[in-house]
Motif scaffolding. Sequence first.
Motif, PDB file in Angstrom:
ATOM      1  N   ASP A 167       0.858  -1.191   0.000  1.00  0.00           N
ATOM      2  CA  ASP A 167       0.000   0.000   0.000  1.00  0.00           C
ATOM      3  C   ASP A 167       0.898   1.247   0.000  1.00  0.00           C
ATOM      4  OD1 ASP A 167      -2.201   1.652   0.105  1.00  0.00           O
ATOM      5  OD2 ASP A 167      -2.503   1.433   2.257  1.00  0.00           O
TER       6      ASP A 167
ATOM      7  N   ASP B 206      -4.883  10.013  -1.677  1.00  0.00           N
ATOM      8  CA  ASP B 206      -5.979   9.044  -1.668  1.00  0.00           C
ATOM      9  C   ASP B 206      -7.129   9.415  -2.588  1.00  0.00           C
ATOM     10  OD1 ASP B 206      -4.848   7.314   0.151  1.00  0.00           O
ATOM     11  OD2 ASP B 206      -5.738   8.316   1.882  1.00  0.00           O
TER      12      ASP B 206
ATOM     13  N   ASP C  55      -2.607   8.214  10.765  1.00  0.00           N
ATOM     14  CA  ASP C  55      -3.374   7.467   9.768  1.00  0.00           C
ATOM     15  C   ASP C  55      -4.563   6.729  10.400  1.00  0.00           C
ATOM     16  OD1 ASP C  55      -3.241   6.456   6.921  1.00  0.00           O
ATOM     17  OD2 ASP C  55      -3.223   4.536   7.978  1.00  0.00           O
TER      18      ASP C  55
HETATM   19  C1  NOJ Z   1      -5.203   6.175   4.850  1.00  0.00           C
HETATM   20  C2  NOJ Z   1      -4.052   6.499   3.945  1.00  0.00           C
HETATM   21  O1  NOJ Z   1      -4.115   7.854   3.595  1.00  0.00           O
HETATM   22  C3  NOJ Z   1      -4.162   5.569   2.769  1.00  0.00           C
HETATM   23  O2  NOJ Z   1      -3.273   5.895   1.740  1.00  0.00           O
HETATM   24  C4  NOJ Z   1      -3.942   4.163   3.238  1.00  0.00           C
HETATM   25  O3  NOJ Z   1      -4.140   3.278   2.169  1.00  0.00           O
HETATM   26  C5  NOJ Z   1      -4.899   3.798   4.372  1.00  0.00           C
HETATM   27  N1  NOJ Z   1      -5.024   4.835   5.340  1.00  0.00           N
HETATM   28  C6  NOJ Z   1      -4.424   2.576   5.083  1.00  0.00           C
HETATM   29  O4  NOJ Z   1      -3.251   2.882   5.784  1.00  0.00           O
END
Ligand code: NOJ
Length: 567
Positions: free
Chosen positions: A61, A322, A195
């Motif tokens: 991720d 995101d 986060d």
């Molecule tokens: C929020 C983050 O901004 C995002 O990029 C990530 O995939 C998720 N949290 C999980 O950590």
Amino acid sequence: MRSTEWFKKMSFYQIWIRSFKDGNNDGIGDLYGVFEKLPYIRSLGVDGIWFSPIYPSPNADFGYDISDYKNIHPDYGDLEQFKKVLNKAHELGLKVIMDLVINHTSDEHPWFIESRKGKDNPYSDYYIWRDKPNNWDSLFEGRAWEYDELRGQYYLHLFAKKQPDLNMDNPKVREEVKSILRFWLDLGVDGFREDVINFISKKEGLPNGLPFIPAVNGMPYYKDGPHIHEYMAEFRDVCMEYDCFQLGEGPMTTVRSALKYLTGPDRSLDMMFSFDHMMADCLYTEYIHRPFDLRKLKKAFTKWQNALNGKAWNALYLENHDHPRVISRYGDGRYGIFSHSVPKYWKESGKMLAASYIFQQGTPFIYQGQEIGMTNIRLNSIDDYMDISSKTNFNRYHLNDTFERRLRRIHLSSRDSSRTPVQWNAEKHAGFSENTPWFFVNKNYRTVNVESEENDPDSILNFYRKCLELRKKSKTLILGDYREYFPRDKHIYMYSRTCGCTSYLILCSFSRLPVPFHLPKTYAGKAGKLVLSNYPKDSRKEIPGFLRPYESRIYKYRVKPIPEENQ
Ligand code: NOJ
């Protein structure tokens, strides 16, 4: 302002390092590139940097799956280089905040590797293991439980399979978190962006969620969970020893629950990223996508502005790593994705969007590339997309739809659109690297790039600078009260900021056609000074009573606002 409230005056720039600037020419952005570009960042007028994760990570991720919390990913440099960046940033007057990802780790983190070994292992209870899973879905990859052969149990992962959730109920895990905080604070960082912080405490017994809500069915049992405020208070105590700043990410948070984190003597966060205004065109990315609705956006803005005024402080943003690019969502790009060129009113809408949020009450965040008006990419194959949620959601939702329509949804909503290399100039690879970049460069880089916008006084880039400068110089624009006008208007967003007798009125048209407008009573007929506009001076052929396509104007008045009931 007490010293921990330094953030109120500030604005931040977010770096998603992999695509920011490649300094050692291996095709991947890094801390050498950041070092080189620090003066550029400072030249924008921002006062701080937020680093999305730069720690070692297998990148399931892209950094949000951490395998070592106290180090730097070798792709990006090392701790020595980080210290150089930090010192230089501080010299330039830039604060630096790190991403704190503690809801989950990578499955390649040594804690998880140990935890898998069995119930007797000292790390056994660092994660959430069950013999029988409940019915929760994960947000990224099917069910929220994965069976581990070695341990002979299922582990919880609210995100991808490679992101096992930490068991925050275990005091040892909370001690680890505190040690991570101290590690970075001792190095000299100024705070954290935390986060999915409202997910870290899960309800005892992990009850089944509603079966018919995909992806988020378990959310009532892990959002704002039973011990969240206790745990946050422990972390706050550490942070307060350092006068540091804490910004929480609060997916799906409501005003009511956000205020619990943000107010009172025991508040655990200084600000929170809310999500309501990110839903003016979709529910959550690839699942539901609707045409943009300005009234929805305005309602979300105003709800948060009014609810926090005098009680807490907003974190203002339109883009981050995101979400797709905002010109392609709420600006002129929403009429189609242009792979080689830019939409007709690219510049006007890019600038108007800046004014639509930077002058609200709160601390503005600008995401890399937003300041030059970068737009979405359109890749021809789902295999070209890198983001796990885009890939898995493509195979998760709307499976009866045609392949083309499913791919179009990804074009509209993929997080990858904000993750393409920053376009620095019109040369090969957009000046991001001398080598082939790790990910596609948007083909419009010959038009959309820093160098050409530096040379254009009316560019989006220079408009961002003007907005930040205006805000920084004005107590009214920093601290003043917010008020929205004509909330039912489908094309115009109009709001004011007022402090004492000084008032700013901000007009923003979200239409690609001229739209009629009139001023609220407080301002009509008064001599307002036009302090900023997104149309160049020499072409300021105004149509009386109309705002031109995506026009934005910022007026300054010396008036005493009249009471609300007389408006
Ligand atoms: C929020 C983050 O901004 C995002 O990029 C990530 O995939 C998720 N949290 C999980 O950590």
